[in-house]
Structure formats: structure tokens, C-alpha cells
Design an enzyme around this catalytic site. Structure first.
Site, PDB file in Angstrom:
ATOM      1  N   SER A 114       2.158  -1.979   5.549  1.00 47.56           N
ATOM      2  CA  SER A 114       1.019  -1.093   5.775  1.00 47.56           C
ATOM      3  C   SER A 114      -0.324  -1.805   5.770  1.00 47.56           C
ATOM      4  O   SER A 114      -1.275  -1.315   6.366  1.00 47.56           O
ATOM      5  CB  SER A 114       1.022   0.041   4.756  1.00 47.56           C
ATOM      6  OG  SER A 114       1.013  -0.459   3.438  1.00 47.56           O
ATOM      7  N   HIS A 162       4.853   3.644   9.066  1.00 44.38           N
ATOM      8  CA  HIS A 162       3.997   3.179  10.165  1.00 44.38           C
ATOM      9  C   HIS A 162       4.779   2.809  11.428  1.00 44.38           C
ATOM     10  O   HIS A 162       4.193   2.327  12.387  1.00 44.38           O
ATOM     11  CB  HIS A 162       3.149   1.989   9.716  1.00 44.38           C
ATOM     12  CG  HIS A 162       2.216   2.334   8.603  1.00 44.38           C
ATOM     13  ND1 HIS A 162       1.001   2.943   8.813  1.00 44.38           N
ATOM     14  CD2 HIS A 162       2.343   2.206   7.259  1.00 44.38           C
ATOM     15  CE1 HIS A 162       0.412   3.149   7.643  1.00 44.38           C
ATOM     16  NE2 HIS A 162       1.210   2.713   6.687  1.00 44.38           N
ATOM     17  N   LYS A 186       1.209  10.451   9.697  1.00 44.99           N
ATOM     18  CA  LYS A 186       0.645   9.315  10.433  1.00 44.99           C
ATOM     19  C   LYS A 186       0.820   9.550  11.930  1.00 44.99           C
ATOM     20  O   LYS A 186       0.132  10.398  12.480  1.00 44.99           O
ATOM     21  CB  LYS A 186       1.257   8.029   9.891  1.00 44.99           C
ATOM     22  CG  LYS A 186       0.668   7.791   8.490  1.00 44.99           C
ATOM     23  CD  LYS A 186       1.311   6.752   7.652  1.00 44.99           C
ATOM     24  CE  LYS A 186       0.570   6.704   6.315  1.00 44.99           C
ATOM     25  NZ  LYS A 186       1.368   6.157   5.232  1.00 44.99           N
TER      26      LYS A 186
HETATM   27  C1  LIG Z   1       1.375   6.365   3.766  1.00 51.69           C
HETATM   28  C2  LIG Z   1       2.581   5.730   3.216  1.00 51.69           C
HETATM   29  C3  LIG Z   1       3.398   6.394   2.298  1.00 51.69           C
HETATM   30  C4  LIG Z   1       2.991   7.705   1.662  1.00 51.69           C
HETATM   31  O1  LIG Z   1       3.084   8.764   2.540  1.00 51.69           O
HETATM   32  P1  LIG Z   1       2.207  10.072   2.274  1.00 51.69           P
HETATM   33  O2  LIG Z   1       2.845  11.120   3.104  1.00 51.69           O
HETATM   34  O3  LIG Z   1       0.817   9.737   2.708  1.00 51.69           O
HETATM   35  O4  LIG Z   1       2.281  10.366   0.810  1.00 51.69           O
HETATM   36  C5  LIG Z   1       4.579   5.799   1.911  1.00 51.69           C
HETATM   37  N1  LIG Z   1       4.934   4.581   2.378  1.00 51.69           N
HETATM   38  C6  LIG Z   1       4.156   3.896   3.241  1.00 51.69           C
HETATM   39  C7  LIG Z   1       4.602   2.567   3.723  1.00 51.69           C
HETATM   40  C8  LIG Z   1       2.952   4.443   3.670  1.00 51.69           C
HETATM   41  O5  LIG Z   1       2.165   3.766   4.493  1.00 51.69           O
END
Ligand SMILES: *Cc1c(COP(=O)(O)O)cnc(C)c1O
Length: 387
Positions: A176, A204, A236
Site C-alpha cells: 500500500s 489495492h 478503494k
Molecule cells: C485500506 C487497506 C485495508 C483496510 O481496509 P478498510 O476497508 O479501509 O478498513 C486493509 N489492507 C490494506 C492493504 C489496505 O490498503
């Protein structure tokens, strides 16, 4: 009692004080933040679906059908036809027998790991994994080991050192903060050799990687049969909110029985599930969105090369510019904001000490003009800093 004011002041002095800016516009490249018009390069809305007319219409229709809230947890009476339909569609799309919705990705990681392993077991994690995976490792009670970034060799040695208990290996699909992609082929072989669970967090990758947007597994040609636990988020690329895990019938039924962050929480609003179903349909039927994103990534990298801006190896929408010093990252972010460009500075503890960065993220919704402005602004700033 400790002195909170003093702690906060120390944070400020070290450029580690975090605060929020206030947004008055939809999630899209051109936004109004803290009263100023800016072009945003820090959203995870990679395909521009958060403000897509069809997704919004589905959300509104979902509210008309189901009301605003779900009213209860999934096991009480909060599990709607909308949630159920989305779970089936996610299973079909990913190629797993079953999928299960969670209200957030953070909770999905905590829940599935706690449902599978505990005291006496071992969890092995990439050093650069997302905080939610690391926290899941700490919370589940298993022994936590971290292996060198994307190193199947180091993983192999660490797996060999654990001779009893269950072993679970967890990795981000797309890292990330760096944007590079997990070496799933090598990691899968290592897990097979040591009879370890393999879990992929594709927050992602899902929706953007692979010809059909199925994510990191499609991109790296990895069969779902080799990845018993798959997790991805919906806030996302899908532009809505929530997350899901996918796996076998038995995995999902186990999580339903045991995962505390799934059992003891209110189901997300059914309308969110309806909006997400529309996002998934768009991802399935409009590959041109991924083409636009990939064109933007290539164009950005080409412009940076022309202007001598050093980038990382990333081929994904996450394109960090490392500044090293935390203070430099914060000052650059603030100066860019003054010029109408929004990029957050990412600092320790989110990234290792000495690797503070501007984490640029690109979207299919950016235009070449947006990207030109960004690259010119960074280039001018770097010239100023080095002169
Ligand atoms: C954003 C993210 C999460 C958390 O997801 P949310 O729905 O925002 O709580 C978990 N793992 C990774 C790799 C992320 O980038």
C-alpha cells in the site's frame, strides 16, 4: 497520569503531528478542500467510481428499498437480500466458492485471522504489510514473525523454523505504501512446502489489476486453488465501502461461526451493497476504465523520467516519491497544497524511519493536464530544494 499536551508538542516538533483537512466535494480529482480548489492525487478511488452516476443511482435506489441502516448484525436480522446477492456476485467474480462481507477491511483482516489461528500457532507477515494485518497478527495470540519484504527465501527459512502448530502467511497483494506487487508464485510454493495457509490482502489490486480486474491473482497468473484465504476491500477501486473475504465453503462457514469482528458488529447498510453491485458490474463490463488508469500511470512515469524525478519500481496506481526526511515530505506536501495540488505526506510509523514520502495515487479520472501540473510542480520544488 502522563502529560498529553507535552506528548502532542513533541509530535509537532518532530513533524509527526497528524491532522485532517475538510472536504466539501465529491470524491474525484478536482475537489474543494479546506476551502481551496485542488487536484487530488491521494485517493484510492482508482477508477473514479466513488462519484459515478450509476453507482450513486444504485445507492439511492437501495435506500428507497431498504432504508438507511441495516439495523442489526448479519446473524440477527441485518443480512439483506442485497448483501447476499453481492456475496454471490463476488464469489462468481473472484472464482471462489464463497465470499463473505465485512464492514471494513480492517475488520476483515482481524476477523479471518482470529478465526483461523491462535495461541501455539504462527503468523508470518511481510515486513511492509498493512497495519491491519499486523494488528490482526498481534490480536490473534499466535506468534508473529515478519519476513524480509517480498522474500520467499526468508519466508522459507522462517517457516522451516516452526515445527508445531498451524502456520499462516499473510501478504499485501499490492503493497500500500510502495505500490509493488507480491511475488505470489514463490510465496505460494513456499507455503505448499511447509503446509501453511496463504492469505492475500488485495485491497489495492482488486478491480484494477489483471485483464478482467480480478486483481493480483489474475495479474500474476495464480490459481485461486493456491490461495485459501483471499481478502479485498470495496472502499478503494470499487468506490463504495466495506470488504470481503473469499475462500472455500468451509472457510466462510468457519468465519461466520468464529470471527468476532464479523459477529459482533452491525451489518453495513444494504444500500452500500446495492451500490457495490453496480460498481462490480461496471468493473466487469468496462475494461476501458483500467486502460485509462494504465495510460495515466505510463504517462506519469514518462513525464517524471523527462524531469529527472526519481520513482520506485511500481507499475501500479501507487507511485511514491521518496523524500527521506519527514520534514521535507511535510513541507513539500504543504507547498503543493498552496499551489492547488493535494498529496499527503506519509511518515513514520506508517513507513520505516528515513523513508518519508509523497504517496501519489493515480486514477482513471485524472486527465493529462492534471498529471502535467503535478509533475511540473514537483519538478520545480525539487529544483528549488537542491539549489
Ligand atoms: C485500506 C487497506 C485495508 C483496510 O481496509 P478498510 O476497508 O479501509 O478498513 C486493509 N489492507 C490494506 C492493504 C489496505 O490498503
Amino acid at each position: 497520569m502522563k502529560d498529553l499536551k507535552k506528548e502532542l508538542q513533541e509530535r509537532k516538533a518532530n513533524h509527526l503531528y497528524r491532522s485532517r483537512r475538510i472536504n466539501d466535494s465529491p470524491q474525484q480529482p478536482e475537489m474543494v478542500i479546506d476551502g481551496r480548489k485542488v487536484i487530488s492525487f491521494c485517493s484510492n478511488d482508482y477508477l473514479g467510481l466513488a462519484n459515478h452516476p450509476e453507482v450513486k443511482a444504485a445507492f439511492i435506489k437501495g435506500i428507497e428499498q431498504y432504508g438507511a441502516g441495516s439495523g442489526a448484525a448479519h446473524l440477527i436480522n441485518g443480512h439483506s437480500r442485497a448483501h447476499h446477492g453481492l456475496e454471490q456476485e463476488l464469489a462468481d467474480f473472484t472464482g471462489y466458492p464463497r465470499a463473505l462481507l465485512f464492514s471494513t477491511g480492517y475488520m476483515a483482516n482481524l476477523g479471518v485471522i482470529q478465526a483461523l489461528i491462535g495461541k501455539g500457532d504462527t503468523i508470518l507477515q511481510d515486513r511492509l504489510n498493512h497495519a491491519s494485518l499486523l494488528d490482526a497478527g498481534l490480536l490473534c495470540g499466535a506468534r508473529l514473525m515478519r519476513y524480509a519484504h517480498n522474500s520467499a527465501n526468508d519466508l522459507d527459512a522462517k517457516l522451516a523454523s516452526r515445527t508445531s502448530g498451524e502456520k499462516l502467511v499473510a501478504t499485501d497483494g499490492v503493497f500500500s505504501m510502495d505500490g509493488d506487487i507480491a511475488d505470489t508464485t514463490a510465496l505460494v510454493s513456499s507455503c505448499k512446502r511447509h503446509d501453511a495457509w496463504f492469505m492475500l490482502d488485495d485491497a489495492h489490486g482488486f478491480g484494477v489489476l489483471g485483464k478482467n480486474g480480478k486483481g493480483t491473482l489474475e495479474h500474476t497468473n495464480t490459481s485461486v486453488d493456491n490461495v485459501p484465504v483471499y481478502m479485498a476491500t470495496l472502499g478503494k477501486a470499487l468506490g463504495t465501502s466495506g470488504a470481503f473475504i473469499a475462500g472455500s465453503e468451509d472457510l466462510v462457514e468457519t468465519v461466520i461461526q468464529k470471527a468476532r469482528t464479523w459477529i459482533y458488529t452491525t451489518a453495513s447498510p444494504p444500500a452500500v451493497a446495492e451500490a457495490t453491485r453496480t460498481s462490480l458490474r461496471i468493473i466487469n463490463s468496462q475494461p476501458q476504465l483500467r486502460d485509462s488508469l494504465n495510460d495515466n500511470i505510463a504517462y506519469f512515469r514518462q513525464c517524471c523520467e523527462q524531469q529527472n524525478i526519481t520513482l520506485m519500481q511500481s507499475t501500479t496506481a501507487i507511485q511514491p516519491v521518496i523524500t527521506g526526511e519527514t520534514e521535507t515530505a511535510v513541507n513539500m506536501s504543504n507547498a503543493l497544497f498552496e499551489q492547488g495540488i493535494l498529496i499527503t505526506a506519509i511518515r513514520p510509523q506508517t513507513v520505516p524511519e528515513g523513508s518519508a514520502r509523497l504517496r501519489i495515487t493515480l486514477s482513471a479520472a485524472h486527465t493529462r493536464e492534471h498529471i502535467d501540473k503535478l509533475v511540473n510542480a514537483i519538478s520545480a520544488m525539487q529544483k528549488m530544494l537542491s539549489s
